[in-house]
Structure formats: C-alpha cells, structure tokens
Design a protein around this motif. Sequence first.
Motif, mmCIF file in Angstrom:
data_model
loop_
_atom_site.group_PDB
_atom_site.id
_atom_site.type_symbol
_atom_site.label_atom_id
_atom_site.label_comp_id
_atom_site.label_asym_id
_atom_site.label_seq_id
_atom_site.Cartn_x
_atom_site.Cartn_y
_atom_site.Cartn_z
ATOM 1 N N GLU A 277 42.669 39.771 39.314
ATOM 2 C CA GLU A 277 42.238 40.663 40.393
ATOM 3 C C GLU A 277 42.379 42.125 39.966
ATOM 4 N N TYR B 130 42.297 37.726 44.883
ATOM 5 C CA TYR B 130 42.821 36.639 44.064
ATOM 6 C C TYR B 130 42.541 35.283 44.704
ATOM 7 N N TYR C 163 46.151 34.677 38.965
ATOM 8 C CA TYR C 163 45.010 35.120 39.762
ATOM 9 C C TYR C 163 45.137 36.609 40.101
#
Length: 230
Positions: free
Chosen positions: A30, A42, A26
């Motif tokens: 981001e 995220y 994640y």
Amino acid sequence: MYSRHRFPGEIISYCVWLYYTFPLSYRDIEKMMLYRGIEVTYESIREWCSKFGQQYANQVRRKRPYLTDKWHLDEVVVTIKGQQYYLWRAVDSAGNVLDILMQQHRDTQAAKRFFRKLLKQQGFVPRVIVTDKLKSYEAAKNQMLKSVEHRAHKGLNNRAENSHQPTRVRERRMREFKSLGQTQRFLTAFEPIRDHFHPKQHQLTAQRYREQMRQRIRDWQEIVGLKSAL
C-alpha cells in the motif's frame, strides 16, 4: 479477467506480483503504491491476492522448465496457534518446487497422501526419491512406488531442506500462519510464483541470468494479460 474492478489489470497484477515474489506485507505494498501516486487500500490488495494469486500460479506451473526424475522430499514443523502441523515438500534435483502439502501428521498415511497429490500434479513417476530417515516414507513408497529407487540419508536431502527457507522468511514476516487452510492456500500460490522469479542465479552467468529473467517476465506478462515491454 479484470472487469468490474476499479483499477486496471496492470496495477492489480503488479501488487499480486510484489506480494508473492518479495517478503512484503499488504501494508508495505500500500505504501509503495502511494509513493507512485496510486491510492489503494491494503484490503483491496489482500482481495486481489486472494482472487488472482492462485489463477496466476496455476498458469506459472504450466510454464515451468523441464522437471527431472529425481525428487527430494522433506517435511518441516509449522506451528499455528500453538499447534504443530507438518509442511511436506518435494523439489526436483534442479531445485524446482514440485508440490507442497500441509498436514496434521507425518505418519504413513500422511506420506501416502502426499505421494498421491505429488504424482497427480506431476503426471509421471520419478526414477529416484531422496528423503531423510523418516520411516513413513519407506512404508508409503513400498506400497505405492515399488519400482522407484529410494535413497534415505539426511545428508543427501539438503536440496529439499534448503527449499523451506523462503517459506520460513514469509512465516516470520506474517507473524506466523493463521490456520491450516490459509497456510495451504497461501503456499500453493506463493511457491510457484516466487520460484518463477528466482532462477538459480548462483548456477548461471550474469548474461544467462538476465536472459532467463527477461523471458520469465515476458511469461508473467502473458499470464496476467499485459503487453510485453521487453
């Protein structure tokens, strides 16, 4: 689908696509979005993947290519917080992932449970199943799939064994899975989406591969509610 979300569907679906198609975290996504001038946390990306990943995967399944009636089955150990579990997997003879199931055991009852889930998902009985020499397969097959030919030989089952490799890559990238339920939820979305964007390139000419990818991208854009640019 995307009402009450701060970001438009194009950005949401793009982040979900990145997460399930490539071995990215994640936080990686981001950073990639920030490089494009889009500030998204995220945590938001994680929520999008949790909310939309399975929805997209269910629709991707409906657009899968023709599935063959020869199925390869295999199970592999997955360690979660020091405890061993078993990831059961089935692919057809073309390498398409049919289904997966995380279980605590690999006995006859576990094999029967996987057979039931697999048959319900596919909607038809295979002509042949190919497995390793685990006796649980034979016992479950004799009870549930008596008319199906069963070939039990480790050397014949490389197709299913090789299909575990992308999952192993994600397992390492995620620094192991966190729980049995989380693993099942992640893989149920991950397998169809990743499979959709990874046609068997080594079996295709360059032109045919590009054609397939363009069609699959168009299918994805339809699934996520975007206008096709191809």
